[in-house]
Design a protein around this motif. Structure first.
Motif, PDB file in Angstrom:
ATOM      1  N   SER A 135      86.908  37.978 102.889  1.00 16.61           N
ATOM      2  CA  SER A 135      86.612  39.204 102.275  1.00 16.61           C
ATOM      3  C   SER A 135      85.586  39.363 101.516  1.00 16.61           C
ATOM      4  N   TYR A 136      84.965  40.749 101.593  1.00 19.54           N
ATOM      5  CA  TYR A 136      83.669  40.966 100.610  1.00 19.54           C
ATOM      6  C   TYR A 136      84.132  42.240  99.668  1.00 19.54           C
ATOM      7  N   ILE A 137      83.255  42.198  98.762  1.00 17.36           N
ATOM      8  CA  ILE A 137      83.423  43.281  97.683  1.00 17.36           C
ATOM      9  C   ILE A 137      81.748  43.677  97.450  1.00 17.36           C
ATOM     10  N   SER A 138      81.689  45.166  97.542  1.00 18.40           N
ATOM     11  CA  SER A 138      80.576  45.763  97.160  1.00 18.40           C
ATOM     12  C   SER A 138      80.588  46.038  95.405  1.00 18.40           C
ATOM     13  N   ALA A 139      79.643  46.174  94.753  1.00 14.62           N
ATOM     14  CA  ALA A 139      79.447  46.517  93.466  1.00 14.62           C
ATOM     15  C   ALA A 139      78.319  46.987  92.733  1.00 14.62           C
ATOM     16  N   LYS A 140      78.493  47.959  91.691  1.00 12.93           N
ATOM     17  CA  LYS A 140      77.413  48.609  91.120  1.00 12.93           C
ATOM     18  C   LYS A 140      77.441  48.283  89.636  1.00 12.93           C
ATOM     19  N   ILE A 141      76.363  47.843  89.009  1.00  8.63           N
ATOM     20  CA  ILE A 141      76.514  47.383  87.683  1.00  8.63           C
ATOM     21  C   ILE A 141      76.523  48.613  86.659  1.00  8.63           C
ATOM     22  N   ILE A 142      77.596  48.489  85.605  1.00  5.70           N
ATOM     23  CA  ILE A 142      77.639  49.412  84.680  1.00  5.70           C
ATOM     24  C   ILE A 142      77.356  49.056  83.288  1.00  5.70           C
ATOM     25  N   GLN A 143      77.181  47.579  83.223  1.00  4.94           N
ATOM     26  CA  GLN A 143      77.072  47.115  81.828  1.00  4.94           C
ATOM     27  C   GLN A 143      76.641  45.414  81.823  1.00  4.94           C
ATOM     28  N   GLU A 144      75.613  45.157  81.078  1.00  6.95           N
ATOM     29  CA  GLU A 144      75.112  43.896  81.086  1.00  6.95           C
ATOM     30  C   GLU A 144      75.422  43.182  79.537  1.00  6.95           C
ATOM     31  N   ILE A 145      75.716  41.937  79.737  1.00  6.96           N
ATOM     32  CA  ILE A 145      75.914  41.002  78.336  1.00  6.96           C
ATOM     33  C   ILE A 145      75.279  40.007  78.409  1.00  6.96           C
ATOM     34  N   ASP A 146      74.430  39.797  77.318  1.00  3.61           N
ATOM     35  CA  ASP A 146      73.644  38.586  77.411  1.00  3.61           C
ATOM     36  C   ASP A 146      74.145  37.621  76.586  1.00  3.61           C
ATOM     37  N   LEU A 147      74.244  36.559  77.516  1.00  6.16           N
ATOM     38  CA  LEU A 147      74.934  35.356  76.954  1.00  6.16           C
ATOM     39  C   LEU A 147      74.093  34.000  76.607  1.00  6.16           C
ATOM     40  N   GLY A 148      72.797  34.653  76.452  1.00  4.17           N
ATOM     41  CA  GLY A 148      71.747  33.561  76.142  1.00  4.17           C
ATOM     42  C   GLY A 148      71.170  32.930  77.370  1.00  4.17           C
ATOM     43  N   THR A 149      71.731  31.886  78.291  1.00  4.58           N
ATOM     44  CA  THR A 149      71.097  31.332  79.191  1.00  4.58           C
ATOM     45  C   THR A 149      71.575  32.026  80.444  1.00  4.58           C
ATOM     46  N   HIS A 150      72.424  32.971  80.359  1.00  2.00           N
ATOM     47  CA  HIS A 150      73.399  33.707  81.342  1.00  2.00           C
ATOM     48  C   HIS A 150      73.373  35.012  81.125  1.00  2.00           C
ATOM     49  N   THR A 151      73.652  35.929  82.104  1.00  2.00           N
ATOM     50  CA  THR A 151      73.904  37.435  81.900  1.00  2.00           C
ATOM     51  C   THR A 151      75.191  37.718  82.863  1.00  2.00           C
ATOM     52  N   MET A 152      76.193  38.425  81.781  1.00  2.00           N
ATOM     53  CA  MET A 152      77.586  38.709  82.541  1.00  2.00           C
ATOM     54  C   MET A 152      77.086  40.098  82.919  1.00  2.00           C
ATOM     55  N   PHE A 153      77.439  40.381  84.288  1.00  2.00           N
ATOM     56  CA  PHE A 153      77.321  41.843  84.654  1.00  2.00           C
ATOM     57  C   PHE A 153      78.815  42.176  84.723  1.00  2.00           C
ATOM     58  N   ILE A 154      78.773  43.338  84.482  1.00  2.00           N
ATOM     59  CA  ILE A 154      80.239  44.376  84.366  1.00  2.00           C
ATOM     60  C   ILE A 154      79.854  45.424  85.538  1.00  2.00           C
ATOM     61  N   ALA A 155      80.651  45.516  86.608  1.00  2.00           N
ATOM     62  CA  ALA A 155      80.482  46.312  87.725  1.00  2.00           C
ATOM     63  C   ALA A 155      81.508  47.010  88.231  1.00  2.00           C
ATOM     64  N   ASP A 156      81.412  48.280  88.765  1.00  2.00           N
ATOM     65  CA  ASP A 156      82.179  49.007  89.715  1.00  2.00           C
ATOM     66  C   ASP A 156      82.176  48.587  90.891  1.00  2.00           C
ATOM     67  N   VAL A 157      83.510  48.527  91.408  1.00  4.12           N
ATOM     68  CA  VAL A 157      83.762  48.058  92.986  1.00  4.12           C
ATOM     69  C   VAL A 157      83.537  49.436  93.607  1.00  4.12           C
ATOM     70  N   THR A 158      82.627  49.311  94.482  1.00  5.64           N
ATOM     71  CA  THR A 158      82.346  50.576  95.336  1.00  5.64           C
ATOM     72  C   THR A 158      82.742  50.386  96.912  1.00  5.64           C
ATOM     73  N   ASN A 159      83.033  49.431  97.325  1.00  2.00           N
ATOM     74  CA  ASN A 159      83.625  49.152  98.582  1.00  2.00           C
ATOM     75  C   ASN A 159      83.996  47.710  98.730  1.00  2.00           C
ATOM     76  N   ALA A 160      85.008  47.473  99.570  1.00  2.79           N
ATOM     77  CA  ALA A 160      85.723  46.180  99.954  1.00  2.79           C
ATOM     78  C   ALA A 160      86.480  46.081 101.191  1.00  2.79           C
ATOM     79  N   ASP A 161      86.341  44.979 101.805  1.00  5.69           N
ATOM     80  CA  ASP A 161      87.242  44.748 103.095  1.00  5.69           C
ATOM     81  C   ASP A 161      87.642  43.306 103.399  1.00  5.69           C
ATOM     82  N   ILE A 162      88.898  43.250 104.096  1.00  6.26           N
ATOM     83  CA  ILE A 162      89.369  41.832 104.189  1.00  6.26           C
ATOM     84  C   ILE A 162      88.702  41.578 105.572  1.00  6.26           C
ATOM     85  N   ILE A 163      88.276  40.362 105.773  1.00  5.34           N
ATOM     86  CA  ILE A 163      87.599  39.708 107.224  1.00  5.34           C
ATOM     87  C   ILE A 163      88.642  38.831 107.643  1.00  5.34           C
ATOM     88  N   SER A 164      89.514  37.884 106.959  1.00  2.74           N
ATOM     89  CA  SER A 164      90.442  37.133 107.650  1.00  2.74           C
ATOM     90  C   SER A 164      91.644  36.892 106.589  1.00  2.74           C
TER      91      SER A 164
END
Length: 208
Positions: A112-141
């Protein structure tokens, strides 16, 4: 404290992809999850040093391709064992299609695949957490999703045994191997950017 306990947590595996200024890129992650159903939102966490991280941060959109149990190791090598900063991972790579958001997703070895658009970022030091709205998705198998444990047991090749002795330090996250008697304390995995504490020492007999 035994930090190896963290690797008993069950993770999925994904190819996260982005597009910026006409350039397509992607990498392997195990940090995608759904956070709410109404609204439908997911989170992904990426290392700040990666090119995919910067592309997603700049454009605000991405795709997640959910890796399935019929994936081959070549998929992990292609998107996990080389850097988009030094090569075009999609040059000559045919198992991909472009979704409505303009970003490629993988079509082989995923379910499957999921398309997403970011609505929020959280700084975790070495990493960034992105919170995103799902804009599209489909099952491949209908093939089951590959977990981190399934990857290590069934997808990642076992080392060939030859009578050559050497010391190898293997990344528990992506499988990258560092050869040497000692692993520097400040060593960072060049593929997944995890620290030396996430490496395990492989004994020196019968390993190539």
């Amino acid at each position: 404290m035994n930090n190896n306990a963290m690797f008993k947590i069950s993770y999925g595996l994904f190819v996260i992809t982005a597009k910026e200024n006409g350039f397509d890129n992607g990498c392997i992650i195990n940090t995608a999850q759904q956070v709410t159903t109404e609204p439908n939102r997911i989170s992904v966490t990426l290392n700040k040093s990666g090119k995919t991280h910067n592309m997603i941060k700049n454009t605000g959109v991405f795709n997640i391709s959910v890796i399935s149990e019929d994936a081959h190791f070549e998929l992990f090598k292609h998107f996990g064992f080389q850097s988009g900063a030094s090569c075009n991972k999609f040059d000559g790579f045919e198992a991909a299609k472009r979704s409505d958001n303009g970003v490629l997703y993988i079509t082989a070895g995923i379910n499957s695949y999921i398309s997403a658009k970011i609505i929020q970022e959280i700084d975790l030091g070495t990493h960034t957490m992105f919170i995103a709205d799902v804009t599209n998705a489909d099952i491949i198998s209908d093939t089951l999703s590959a977990t981190y444990a399934y990857y290590h047991s069934n997808i990642k090749p076992k080392p060939n045994e030859k009578k050559i002795k050497k010391t190898v330090w293997r990344c528990k996250v992506c499988g990258y191997e560092y050869e040497g008697e000692e692993l520097p304390e400040d060593f960072i995995c060049p593929l997944c950017k995890h620290p030396a504490s996430d490496f395990e020492k492989i004994e020196t007999s019968n390993i190539v």
